[in-house]
Design an enzyme around this catalytic site. Structure first.
Site, mmCIF file in Angstrom:
data_model
loop_
_atom_site.group_PDB
_atom_site.id
_atom_site.type_symbol
_atom_site.label_atom_id
_atom_site.label_comp_id
_atom_site.label_asym_id
_atom_site.label_seq_id
_atom_site.Cartn_x
_atom_site.Cartn_y
_atom_site.Cartn_z
ATOM 1 N N ASN A 179 0.847 -1.147 -0.096
ATOM 2 C CA ASN A 179 0.000 0.096 -0.009
ATOM 3 C C ASN A 179 0.761 1.091 -0.016
ATOM 4 O OD1 ASN A 179 -1.709 2.007 0.406
ATOM 5 N ND2 ASN A 179 -3.285 0.904 1.687
ATOM 6 N N ASP A 180 1.173 1.950 -1.146
ATOM 7 C CA ASP A 180 1.935 3.008 -1.340
ATOM 8 C C ASP A 180 1.667 4.020 -0.480
ATOM 9 O OD1 ASP A 180 4.092 2.663 -3.344
ATOM 10 O OD2 ASP A 180 2.783 2.550 -4.802
ATOM 11 N N CYS A 181 0.322 4.286 -0.102
ATOM 12 C CA CYS A 181 -0.022 5.319 0.644
ATOM 13 C C CYS A 181 0.009 4.972 2.211
ATOM 14 C CB CYS A 181 -1.623 5.500 -0.001
ATOM 15 S SG CYS A 181 -1.621 5.813 -1.691
ATOM 16 N N ASN A 239 2.104 5.780 4.632
ATOM 17 C CA ASN A 239 3.525 6.132 4.817
ATOM 18 C C ASN A 239 3.653 6.306 6.184
ATOM 19 O OD1 ASN A 239 1.901 8.004 2.233
ATOM 20 N ND2 ASN A 239 3.506 6.259 1.734
ATOM 21 N N GLN A 282 5.609 9.689 -0.423
ATOM 22 C CA GLN A 282 6.534 8.715 -0.508
ATOM 23 C C GLN A 282 7.905 9.020 -0.211
ATOM 24 O OE1 GLN A 282 3.960 8.680 -2.871
ATOM 25 N NE2 GLN A 282 2.603 7.068 -1.926
#
Ligand code: GLC
Ligand code: GLC
Length: 825
Positions: A486-488, A490, A503
């Site tokens: 999940n790139d989001c 963070n 990111q």
């Protein structure tokens, strides 16, 4: 509501009105030359790299969305009426319209005032061109004088620069017109060894190369002056916006047809053969002319079409099924593998939602894309694995993305997404199981593309595993870094100012945020790595990986269970994420399916409990949401995930990529009904009937469907380039239908609903065709078929002989056909 229908026989989707909710596109070309083509003829093209080798322009986020690139106009030279046979951009009414998107080609038909046009667009295998074969028929009682205009707007190569650096590039455009061919020569001085060209198969009556001359001042593509007046001005572009526009005049008697082939081509010349004569500054056009010549011959496009069809039939023939469920058959047999080819080729670079200038090839994305593609063309999967591994960093980490043209890691984004390396292990394992080619493990592969740094691929895998083990947090779970799948999410970034990247802004020092998702992925990957090591007689490495998987499992059991599901993470401050302790984001989808896939929680039934919680809290009629409750405000310590409005994207959207993990989990824990039910909720064909809600193409998966919290619940976005394609292929093919390559043979272990009497399938595997018939002995009942958790309920009879277990041993080399009967309860 539908905007068309499937033609399953021809493997086409037929769009019957041009004003689809969004442009519904196709991809032409699956090698170097790629063209995106919408149902109205719009889109753009590039060679190898959507950013660095863009041939024609596309205007991002334009109104209407689908303008740019390529154009066809017809003009009735008697009345002055003009229109587009694909409706855009003039939007003049058509009496008939149909767009057939097929595998690697598209046919758009449009009729107005008794003039019928049918255009076949394709990128021929092995060529760096696109051909538009336009057939114009006069269906009137009297003769017709028609002008046919073909036009392209050239992009000045680097699409990013082209869209931004006007002080330079409004002065650099150069063209040459020779023998009715328009050559786009911008930067073909010292820097470039390639040019583009545009031509057609019949003598032309006029051309333009200056956009302003063709369109006329203060006019757009919906009202070009040259088309309006029926005459071209023979303009030569010097700077500004070079275009290629050609006019062919057709005199058609009643009932008569003419065919004109337009070709947009790309030609590279070797350095010593750039100019003709040498050093003259005049391009050597011999190669381009030779290609064009063959498209001036009758039947050439027909032959290309036939070879495209043949290539796709051959590829798709690797795996075909007949299940009796229309949506399953259609997606498995045609559209899902087709989309897998596209995601394999393009990763997340170029679509109507991905601009082609941003994301290149993702490390984790490309490795996952390969899972759904490897059976189609294993040789290309092999090359891809080696390319990806060559970008790996010496510490085992990875650049998050690399550029397809240079195959080098992207420094702007860098690394630190701590899940990245583990996906490489899954890709290599899938490749080895499909092909049996273990020699790939010995291939020397550089680190960070540095020449001389090569070590065998198996060392790369070893470092993938070590990378996680070197980065464990306070609970013994993997540190998340910038984000995981999940790139989001963070958890260490704390992005506070507008414009700061979620990111890549610097991580807050001392970040100890941990990812339960990576823990599950690690167990899965470490088991695969152990199996590969053992096959290469590397017992020490196998044991290291197994021990590491066992300790990770212990850490998960001790610290990742929340009572009714697995937690998602621990944040920077050591607080749980995805727990009943949270107000929002109490349950996340990602770990719940992956744990079962990793074999975690099967014995103590936690896997099943977690999946039941998913059903209770996350499942909607439009698919399974990423988490609940969605975040209603921005959380600095969580990052981008909480920046989206609730229900969209990673903030509680149905992020389709994750849904197959739940389907697989359901299959592994033996819930056949549940697995197929989830499969059908996001299956594009099954959603076709609600196209006005779904809005994206009904023949391919989209990345996201808006979740329950969204105003537009059920609306899809970001179609085509998504890991959903590969994972659904895996979920339905390998786990629900249960036909799954293993190192020692093909496993067949279906987990299908009680309502299915069975199904049949053909699977080519390591040179042998398997004909598989699945039948029931009894009436079947939910949960009674075998998953990994419940062995023994499936009985295989191979060439007439019952076998133990569900893996068909590899036949004698040279065996062309194996017949398999599969008996379910
Ligand atoms: C996008 C990215 C992918 C990521 C996913 C979830 O699809 O391409 O790498 O895993 O979003 O954030
Ligand atoms: C953006 C997108 C996210 C995607 C990521 C990939 O953050 O919102 O969905 O995964 O970019 O880099």
């Amino acid at each position: 509501m539908r905007y068309g229908h499937f033609d399953d026989e021809r493997r086409e989707y037929v769009i019957t009105r041009p004003d689809t909710p969004l442009p519904w596109i196709n991809y032409l070309g699956s090698e170097d030359y790629i063209a995106l083509l919408s149902n109205t003829g719009g889109g753009y093209s590039f060679v190898r790299d959507a950013r660095l080798r863009r041939l024609i322009r596309y205007r991002y986020n334009n109104a209407p969305l689908d303008v740019g690139g390529r154009f066809l106009y017809l003009r009735d030279d008697t009345s002055g009426d003009y229109w587009n046979p694909g409706w855009q951009p003039t939007q003049r009414d058509l009496d008939e319209y149909a767009c057939r998107h097929g595998l690697g080609y598209t046919v758009i038909g449009g009729t107005r005032g008794g003039i019928r046009t049918e255009t076949t667009y394709l990128v021929p295998p092995g060529q760096t061109i696109e051909a538009w074969r336009v057939s114009v028929t006069n269906e009137r009682q009297e003769a017709a004088h028609i002008s046919l205009f073909g036009a392209v707007e050239f992009c000045l190569w680097d699409a990013q620069d082209d869209a931004t650096n006007f002080q330079r590039n409004l002065s650099i455009g150069e063209v040459l017109v020779e023998d009715d061919v328009i050559y786009h020569l911008t930067e073909y001085r010292e820097r470039r060894d390639h040019f583009a060209w545009f031509a057609c198969s019949v003598p032309v009556s006029g051309f333009d190369t200056s956009r302003e001359a063709f369109l006329g001042p203060y006019r757009g593509w919906e009202r070009p002056l040259a088309v309006d007046h029926g005459t071209m001005s023979g303009s030569i572009a010097h700077g500004w916006q070079p275009v290629g526009a050609l006019q062919a005049e057709l005199r058609l008697g009643p009932g008569q047809s003419r065919e004109v082939v337009f070709v947009l081509g790309y030609t590279e010349n070797p350095p010593d053969a750039k100019f003709d004569p040498p050093a003259s500054g005049h391009p050597d056009t011999a190669r381009a002319r030779a290609v064009l010549e063959s498209y001036r011959q009758d039947g050439r496009v027909e032959r290309d079409l036939a070879s495209l069809r043949e290539a796709w039939e051959e590829r798709l023939g690797v795996f075909q099924v007949a299940t009796g469920d229309l949506h399953v058959d259609r997606m498995v047999n045609t559209w899902n593998p087709y989309q897998c080819m596209v995601t394999f080729n393009l990763s997340r670079s170029a679509s109507m939602f991905e601009s082609g200038i941003g994301r290149g090839m993702g490390f984790r994305d490309s490795n996952q894309d390969l899972l759904g593609f490897v059976h189609l063309v294993p040789q290309r999967a092999r090359e891809r694995i080696l390319d990806i591994a060559a970008t790996q960093l010496p510490d085992g980490g990875a650049y998050h993305q690399y550029q397809p043209l240079t195959k080098r890691g992207n420094d702007d984004i860098g690394g630190g997404f701590n899940d990245d390396p583990l996906w490489l292990v899954l890709a290599v394992a899938a490749y080895a199981k499909e092909t049996g080619d273990l020699a790939i493990l010995d291939v020397p592969v550089p680190w960070d593309n540095a020449e001389g740094s090569e070590s065998p691929l198996r060392d790369h895998l070893r470092r993938c595993i070590s990378f996680t083990l070197d980065r464990l947090g306070p609970h013994g779970l993997p540190l998340i870094g910038r984000a995981d799948w999940n790139d989001c999410l963070n958890l260490n970034v704390f992005s506070e100012r507008p414009g700061d990247s979620f990111q890549t802004a610097p991580n807050r020092p001392g970040g100890v945020a941990e990812s339960v998702f990576i823990a599950a992925l690690f167990v899965l990957a470490a088991r695969e790595a152990a199996a590969l090591a053992r096959l290469r007689d590397d017992e020490a490495e196998a044991v290291r990986c197994e021990d590491a998987a066992a300790s990770m499992t212990a850490a998960i059991e001790a610290h990742a269970w929340d009572g009714a599901w697995y937690r998602r993470a621990y944040d920077y401050f050591g607080r749980p994420v995805g727990s009943t302790e949270n107000d929002e984001g109490q349950i996340f989808i990602e770990p719940q399916g992956l744990m079962a896939m990793a074999g975690v929680g099967l014995e103590d039934d936690r896997a099943r409990t977690a999946l039941a919680s998913v059903r209770a809290h996350l499942a909607t009629a439009h698919g399974i949401m990423l988490h609940q409750p969605a975040f209603t405000s921005y959380h600095l310590e969580l990052g981008e995930i909480s920046s989206y409005p609730p229900g969209y994207k990673e903030n509680g959207g149905v992020f389709c990529h994750t849904n197959p993990w739940i389907m697989i989990g359901e299959a592994i824990t033996g819930d056949a009904e549940g697995a197929l039910d989830y499969y059908l909720r996001i299956n594009p064909s099954a959603r076709e009937a609600i196209s006005e809600v779904h809005r994206c193409e009904p023949y391919v998966y989209a990345q996201m469907i808006a979740g329950r919290d969204a105003a537009s619940h059920g609306e899809a976005k970001n179609s085509w380039l998504t890991g959903t394609a590969a994972w659904n292929m895996v979920a339905i093919g390998q786990w629900i239908l249960g036909i799954r390559p293993e190192h020692h043979g093909l496993r067949v272990e279906p987990v299908i609903p009680a309502g299915w009497a069975g199904f049949s399938a053909t699977r080519r595997f390591r040179g042998t065709a398997y004909e598989i018939e699945v039948r029931r002995r009894g009436d079947g009942h939910p949960g009674a078929v075998a998953g990994t958790a419940r062995p023994g309920a499936v009985q295989l009879v191979v060439d007439g002989r019952p076998i133990e277990g569900t893996v068909i041993p590899l036949p004698e080399p040279g065996t062309s056909l194996v017949r398999v009967e599969v008996w379910l309860p």
